[in-house]
Design a protein around this motif. Sequence first.
Motif, mmCIF file in Angstrom:
data_model
loop_
_atom_site.group_PDB
_atom_site.id
_atom_site.type_symbol
_atom_site.label_atom_id
_atom_site.label_comp_id
_atom_site.label_asym_id
_atom_site.label_seq_id
_atom_site.Cartn_x
_atom_site.Cartn_y
_atom_site.Cartn_z
ATOM 1 N N HIS A 121 40.061 -15.569 -5.249
ATOM 2 C CA HIS A 121 41.484 -15.636 -5.456
ATOM 3 C C HIS A 121 42.185 -14.633 -4.750
ATOM 4 N N GLY A 122 41.279 -13.704 -4.202
ATOM 5 C CA GLY A 122 42.027 -12.455 -3.637
ATOM 6 C C GLY A 122 42.394 -11.430 -4.456
ATOM 7 N N ALA A 123 42.124 -11.216 -5.923
ATOM 8 C CA ALA A 123 42.436 -10.110 -6.564
ATOM 9 C C ALA A 123 41.926 -8.785 -5.946
ATOM 10 N N LEU A 124 42.629 -7.664 -6.116
ATOM 11 C CA LEU A 124 42.109 -6.539 -5.405
ATOM 12 C C LEU A 124 41.966 -5.458 -6.495
ATOM 13 N N PHE A 125 40.935 -4.701 -6.598
ATOM 14 C CA PHE A 125 40.608 -3.885 -7.668
ATOM 15 C C PHE A 125 40.285 -2.297 -6.903
ATOM 16 N N THR A 126 40.654 -1.262 -7.461
ATOM 17 C CA THR A 126 40.450 0.018 -7.160
ATOM 18 C C THR A 126 38.949 0.256 -7.256
ATOM 19 N N ILE A 127 38.522 0.857 -6.273
ATOM 20 C CA ILE A 127 36.873 1.182 -6.394
ATOM 21 C C ILE A 127 36.709 2.111 -7.379
ATOM 22 N N GLU A 128 37.538 3.268 -7.580
ATOM 23 C CA GLU A 128 37.186 4.183 -8.558
ATOM 24 C C GLU A 128 37.237 3.951 -10.069
ATOM 25 N N ASN A 129 38.188 3.057 -10.411
ATOM 26 C CA ASN A 129 38.020 2.605 -12.096
ATOM 27 C C ASN A 129 37.902 0.842 -12.233
ATOM 28 N N GLY A 130 37.964 0.452 -10.925
ATOM 29 C CA GLY A 130 37.944 -1.023 -11.226
ATOM 30 C C GLY A 130 39.205 -1.820 -11.806
ATOM 31 N N LEU A 131 40.209 -1.187 -11.692
ATOM 32 C CA LEU A 131 41.581 -1.723 -12.139
ATOM 33 C C LEU A 131 41.910 -2.637 -11.129
ATOM 34 N N CYS A 132 42.577 -3.957 -11.608
ATOM 35 C CA CYS A 132 42.945 -4.894 -10.757
ATOM 36 C C CYS A 132 44.502 -4.328 -10.512
ATOM 37 N N ILE A 133 44.854 -4.365 -9.098
ATOM 38 C CA ILE A 133 46.315 -3.748 -8.651
ATOM 39 C C ILE A 133 46.948 -4.927 -8.040
ATOM 40 N N SER A 134 46.500 -6.158 -7.777
ATOM 41 C CA SER A 134 47.001 -7.266 -7.216
ATOM 42 C C SER A 134 46.265 -8.577 -7.266
ATOM 43 N N GLY A 135 46.991 -9.533 -7.942
ATOM 44 C CA GLY A 135 46.395 -10.787 -8.213
ATOM 45 C C GLY A 135 46.582 -11.210 -9.573
ATOM 46 N N PRO A 136 45.968 -12.452 -10.003
ATOM 47 C CA PRO A 136 46.111 -12.957 -11.365
ATOM 48 C C PRO A 136 45.758 -12.347 -12.362
ATOM 49 N N CYS A 137 44.900 -11.435 -12.224
ATOM 50 C CA CYS A 137 44.118 -10.457 -13.260
ATOM 51 C C CYS A 137 44.721 -8.944 -13.406
ATOM 52 N N LEU A 138 46.007 -8.895 -12.929
ATOM 53 C CA LEU A 138 46.829 -7.728 -12.740
ATOM 54 C C LEU A 138 46.604 -6.705 -13.802
ATOM 55 N N ASP A 139 46.524 -5.688 -13.913
ATOM 56 C CA ASP A 139 46.329 -4.637 -15.035
ATOM 57 C C ASP A 139 44.946 -5.036 -15.924
ATOM 58 N N GLN A 140 44.007 -5.857 -15.526
ATOM 59 C CA GLN A 140 42.794 -5.926 -16.162
ATOM 60 C C GLN A 140 41.812 -5.045 -15.244
ATOM 61 N N ALA A 141 40.663 -4.900 -15.903
ATOM 62 C CA ALA A 141 39.613 -4.113 -14.876
ATOM 63 C C ALA A 141 38.345 -4.893 -14.987
ATOM 64 N N LEU A 142 37.548 -4.651 -13.987
ATOM 65 C CA LEU A 142 36.084 -4.876 -14.021
ATOM 66 C C LEU A 142 35.260 -3.917 -15.052
ATOM 67 N N LEU A 143 34.254 -4.432 -15.501
ATOM 68 C CA LEU A 143 33.483 -3.724 -16.510
ATOM 69 C C LEU A 143 32.638 -2.741 -15.948
ATOM 70 N N SER A 144 32.783 -1.453 -15.943
ATOM 71 C CA SER A 144 31.997 -0.345 -15.310
ATOM 72 C C SER A 144 30.487 -0.417 -16.228
ATOM 73 N N ILE A 145 29.517 -0.122 -15.185
ATOM 74 C CA ILE A 145 28.223 -0.223 -15.768
ATOM 75 C C ILE A 145 27.808 1.201 -15.809
ATOM 76 N N PRO A 146 27.405 1.996 -16.922
ATOM 77 C CA PRO A 146 26.831 3.536 -16.962
ATOM 78 C C PRO A 146 25.524 3.533 -16.169
ATOM 79 N N PHE A 147 25.435 4.537 -15.465
ATOM 80 C CA PHE A 147 24.236 4.687 -14.863
ATOM 81 C C PHE A 147 23.798 6.171 -14.597
ATOM 82 N N GLU A 148 22.690 6.562 -14.264
ATOM 83 C CA GLU A 148 22.138 7.851 -13.829
ATOM 84 C C GLU A 148 21.595 7.819 -12.481
ATOM 85 N N ILE A 149 21.630 8.651 -11.613
ATOM 86 C CA ILE A 149 20.915 8.943 -10.565
ATOM 87 C C ILE A 149 19.731 10.127 -10.723
#
Length: 100
Positions: A59-87
Amino acid sequence: INDNQSKGFSINGHSIFAVKKYNKIFIYLNSCPHLGVQLEMVPDQFLDSSHSLIMCAMHGALFTIENGLCISGPCLDQALLSIPFEIIDQHIFISESSLQ
């Protein structure tokens, strides 16, 4: 993963994806907060045409790469679930408990 690129993968049945921006890695669960669908229609293509935002192909929602926050679309102000990791030694490690 090259800068401004993304890559999807599966770990123990969980679909996740990584994005690299400014030489930094960000990893998220591959699930749109709006409908719970996977974000990409084409494998490994999670970014918009400018490679500056994560985009849900459904549906074209847009999320910031740095924190996964939705800045445009039907899920505005919701966020993707960040997965903790180590390198470690240039390999990404994700603990199984991070996916529960």
